[in-house]
Design an enzyme around this catalytic site. Structure first.
Site: not given
Length: 328
Positions: A184-185
């Protein structure tokens, strides 16, 4: 030329006593030093992105590192020319990451401090990307994936993170008995989601430590095997990750041409994030569908002060009419 603004991306799962008061005190401090950004505080921890000049961000990092349990909190730092936020928000929530578990019982939530996937360094993650027997799962929202993702990663058919657990259950044949790595980010979603996968019985689950943001800054991998840009939840909208051989993979919602410009659908009841050029935004009234283009509260129409005659003219140019609007 030196960049004057720093953007800090961070999170930490750590028990916070009286988290509501913590959030209020935190907001007061941030405002007192002129910081901008968005921070979530919960009993389970803190998650935020903030921006300011060097002195302001340094004061903030020093302050956070002085708080009990946050002495080793990891800040991921970007240097920019402009502020990434216009205002400062600190909000208390029940969770800093909501998995949307079917029973909606917070006591049954995942605690990453107890259960989470194995941490992979950028180098280890890159090696896993090249392994044909490893399944790579993007845990972000669909519009984030469409702007950029790791090569070969699975795009779950979901609109947001809360839908991911059910999607994995419905598609478990893709993952069972295989090594699964997630990303994810910045890492906050994967901490919890990889833990959920471990609890579900998946035997070999890994996560990209520090998220995509860290992968792009790693001096060895330099973001290689990432295609497109990384979506971020601030005024920047996107940032570069691959510094070796970058490519554009985003496609215009309307004509499929290469595009990395995001807007929200003009229909406030839809609000879908779509990639489109300024030309097509004007042509299609920022509506992702005919229904959205003719919606009575289309924001593009209102913002540009278009008369009904002008709307009719734009619609006619793409072979549509106002009939749906009249029916409503």
């Amino acid at each position: 030329m030196a960049k004057d603004i720093r953007v800090l991306l961070y999170y930490k799962y750590v028990p916070i006593e009286n988290a509501e008061k913590f959030a209020a005190d935190h907001l007061a401090f941030c405002k007192s030093i002129g910081l901008k950004g968005r921070i979530l505080v919960a009993d389970e921890g803190i998650n935020g992105t903030v921006s300011g000049d060097y002195e302001t961000t340094q004061k903030y990092m020093d302050y956070v590192h002085s708080l009990p349990g946050m002495e080793d909190l990891w800040f991921k730092i970007d240097e920019e020319n402009e502020q990434a936020f216009k205002k400062m928000f600190v909000r208390y929530k029940k969770e800093i990451v909501h998995l949307g578990l079917e029973d909606n019982d917070f006591d049954n939530d995942i605690n990453p401090l107890e259960t989470t996937g194995a941490y992979l360094s950028p180098k280890e993650f890159k090696e896993a990307l090249l392994d044909e027997d490893t399944v790579v799962l993007d845990t972000r929202n669909d519009y984030e994936y469409d702007l950029g993702h790791f090569r070969g990663a699975i795009r779950p058919d979901i609109r947001n993170f809360r839908e991911l657990p059910q999607w994995v259950r419905d598609n478990k044949e893709k993952f069972m008995d295989k090594r699964v790595i997630v990303y994810c980010t910045g890492g906050v979603r994967c901490e919890k989601f990889s833990g959920w996968m471990v609890r579900e019985g998946y035997k070999d689950v890994g996560q990209l430590h520090g998220g995509i943001a860290t992968y792009g800054k790693d001096p060895e991998v330099q973001g290689e095997l990432w295609d497109g840009k990384m979506y971020v939840f601030d005024e920047r909208i996107s940032v570069d990750i691959n510094h070796v051989n970058p490519v554009v993979i985003g496609k215009d919602w309307f004509d499929g041409t290469p595009c990395e410009r995001y807007v929200n659908c003009g229909n406030p009841e839809c609000n879908r994030r779509i990639l489109t050029s300024e030309e097509n935004e004007d042509k299609y009234l920022r509506g992702c569908s005919h229904e959205c283009r003719v919606h009575p509260r289309n924001r593009y129409v209102a913002e540009n002060g278009l008369s009904q005659a002008e709307v009719v003219e734009r619609l006619a140019a793409i072979g549509e009419s106002l009939e749906t609007l009249v029916a409503q």
